[in-house]
Design an enzyme around this catalytic site. Structure first.
Site, short mmCIF file in Angstrom:
data_model
loop_
_atom_site.label_atom_id
_atom_site.label_comp_id
_atom_site.label_asym_id
_atom_site.label_seq_id
_atom_site.Cartn_x
_atom_site.Cartn_y
_atom_site.Cartn_z
CB CYS A 236 -0.93 0.00 1.21
SG CYS A 236 -2.08 -1.39 1.25
CG HIS A 315 12.55 -1.55 2.58
ND1 HIS A 315 12.38 -2.73 3.26
CD2 HIS A 315 12.08 -1.77 1.32
CE1 HIS A 315 11.84 -3.64 2.45
NE2 HIS A 315 11.65 -3.08 1.27
CG HIS A 399 -4.31 20.21 4.79
ND1 HIS A 399 -5.56 20.49 5.27
CD2 HIS A 399 -3.87 21.35 4.18
CE1 HIS A 399 -5.87 21.73 4.97
NE2 HIS A 399 -4.87 22.28 4.31
CG HIS A 403 -2.52 3.42 3.82
ND1 HIS A 403 -3.32 3.26 2.70
CD2 HIS A 403 -2.35 2.16 4.32
CE1 HIS A 403 -3.61 1.98 2.54
NE2 HIS A 403 -3.03 1.30 3.51
CG HIS A 432 -17.98 5.89 6.29
ND1 HIS A 432 -18.88 6.43 5.39
CD2 HIS A 432 -18.71 5.24 7.23
CE1 HIS A 432 -20.11 6.13 5.78
NE2 HIS A 432 -20.04 5.42 6.89
CG ASN A 436 -6.82 -0.57 2.43
OD1 ASN A 436 -6.26 0.09 1.56
ND2 ASN A 436 -6.17 -1.34 3.28
#
Length: 504
Positions: A236, A315, A399, A403, A432, A436
């Site tokens: 993702c 990573h 802002h 994710h 909502h 995802n």
């Protein structure tokens, strides 16, 4: 009698000064300190500039004439200095990093006939996989706590009984999302597909031959010298990785456009087994994708929405637990699924800690860095029990696009980074409304902020993404203007309903 005197007569006590440690809101003291430190250099320059102005105003015409004569007598020095200045300026202009602008972006909006509400999901799970009652109860509990609403979308293959999991069905889903978002992007920017010189596509679990990039090039008849890249298996957080790759390519190729497309494919990745760690992804992932147009042309600054400031990638794959916390494998009966480890939240927290350690010095105001350094020194030298200072990233960003991987991820970041409900509203509402959508979720969140008309010129945006491997990646953007929502904004038809009240 004594009691009556106590009640009827006001007992006078000496007045005391108020307890400032209680009545003064320390956050305002901290804010004032932040502004003072941030503008310290400017404040120091004021007396210097005043002294220079006073000195210049005292010069007479004779003084100015003498200065000019000295320059005439040192003509060689003047020529050498001028040539050096011109040469240095030329080298700087030729070697400096090019600014990367985000011209516009588009998010795929699933049509109504692909809607998958809670009721439909449970019916599909029962029919498609023939789950037993205990598995269905587990799915029901996950759905109730997931934070997903009843407007999320599922691919056409999940609206058929029996489900279609063929390669053709997976290609149909990919084409539906890719071409839907790209058509919108090219129409809104008036950029022709043949003008695009760089194309980056990321999709973790579906990688056909020819590749997804080849499918796009064929569809839009893009030029033969296009630089195309297809990223797979990166989870993702791959959307930020794709942005970073496009940024590096734009530093090399002048006057170019780059398109970055991020998506995930669900058709062949429905898990039909009974391992609970593998069933969670069935509940969370939904149909979606985003297409982003980047440019390094200085002439595009005026029409662009944002400027890319930083990309920081972390990573943690060298750690075995981190490497296996999101892992695609077969269960004990040979059914393939993506397993989510119980240590996922702890590993994500460590990855985020490493990421913000690198990002902090790049974005935090000097006041926050001084606070952090001072507490670190005090902890080392004087008292090991002193709590380390947690930098306030709300001073660095207006802002936050976290994710939308699940409610737990958003909850933990809101708590540990001391964010307000408003800061995580875009993430919660995206989860909502769209579920995802993997690497594209951060763009649905940015679109939500725009749809709410909250984006002002100079605002800074932090996109945070987590992915398998394990990775935590950040992208920082600067708003170049008061950004109005595009006519193709995916929230256009429903933004008036949000934010909705969630049962947290």
């Amino acid at each position: 009698m004594k009691n009556s005197l106590k009640t009827g007569v006001q007992v006078l006590q000496p007045r005391r000064l108020p307890d400032f440690s209680r009545c003064v809101k320390l956050k305002y003291v901290k804010l004032g300190y932040h502004y003072f430190i941030s503008h310290l250099l400017k404040l120091c320059l004021v007396p210097v500039m005043a002294a220079l102005i006073v000195q210049a105003s005292s010069l007479s015409l004779d003084d100015i004439h003498q200065m000019w004569l000295q320059l005439e007598y040192n003509l060689v020095s003047v020529v050498v200095f001028s040539a050096t200045f011109v040469f240095g300026s030329t080298v700087y202009v030729m070697t400096r990093k090019r600014s990367i602008y985000l011209v516009d972006y588009a998010c795929y909006l699933p049509p109504q006939h692909l809607k998958a509400d809670h009721r439909y999901f449970m019916e599909y799970a029962k029919e498609a996989a023939d789950f037993d009652e205990s598995t269905m109860e587990f799915l029901r509990k996950i759905m109730e706590r997931s934070g997903l609403g009843d407007e999320t979308g599922a691919p056409p293959s999940m609206h058929c009984f029996p489900p279609r999991t063929s390669m053709a069905a997976a290609r149909q889903e990919a084409e539906l999302v890719m071409f839907g978002a790209l058509d919108t992007l090219f129409a809104s920017t008036n950029v022709k597909p043949r003008d695009v010189g760089i194309l980056v596509v990321n999709c973790s679990l579906f990688n056909p031959t020819p590749s997804l990039t080849a499918m796009i090039i064929n569809k839009y008849k893009m030029r033969g010298d296009i630089k195309s890249f297809n990223l797979s298996g990166m989870g993702c957080s791959a959307g930020v990785i794709a942005i970073d790759l496009a940024k590096d390519m734009l530093q090399v190729h002048r006057n170019s456009y780059a398109v970055v497309f991020s998506t995930e494919n669900m058709t062949q990745n429905w898990y039909s087994g009974t391992e609970k760690s593998m069933l969670i992804s069935n509940c969370l992932f939904r149909l979606g994708g985003s297409a982003v147009l980047l440019s390094n042309k200085s002439g595009d600054r005026r029409q662009s929405k944002y400027k890319l400031i930083h990309v920081v990638r972390t990573h943690c794959g060298a750690n075995d637990k981190a490497f296996k916390c999101v892992y695609q494998e077969e269960d004990n009966v040979g059914k393939i699924g993506v397993s989510l480890s119980k240590d996922l939240m702890a590993i994500a927290g460590n990855a985020l800690k490493t990421n913000i350690t690198t990002l902090g010095p790049l974005v935090l105001p000097i006041s926050e860095q001084i606070f952090f350094f001072a507490t670190l020194v005090a902890k080392k030298l004087f008292n090991a029990k002193i709590k380390p200072y947690i930098p306030d990233f709300k001073l660095a960003f207006e802002h936050f696009c976290i994710h939308a991987g699940g409610r737990g991820v958003i909850d933990e970041l809101e708590k540990n980074m001391q964010l307000s409900p408003l800061h995580v509203e875009a993430s919660r509402m995206t989860l909502h409304r769209f579920g995802n959508t993997s690497s594209s979720s951060i763009w649905y969140e940015l679109a939500y902020t725009e749809a709410k008309c909250r984006m002002r010129k100079g605002d800074r945006i932090w996109q945070i993404a987590f992915g398998s491997g394990f990775k935590c990646n950040s992208a920082v953007w600067l708003a170049l203007k008061n950004v109005k929502p595009s006519c193709s904004n995916p929230w256009e038809d429903c933004i008036h309903k949000y934010p909705v009240k969630l049962n947290l």
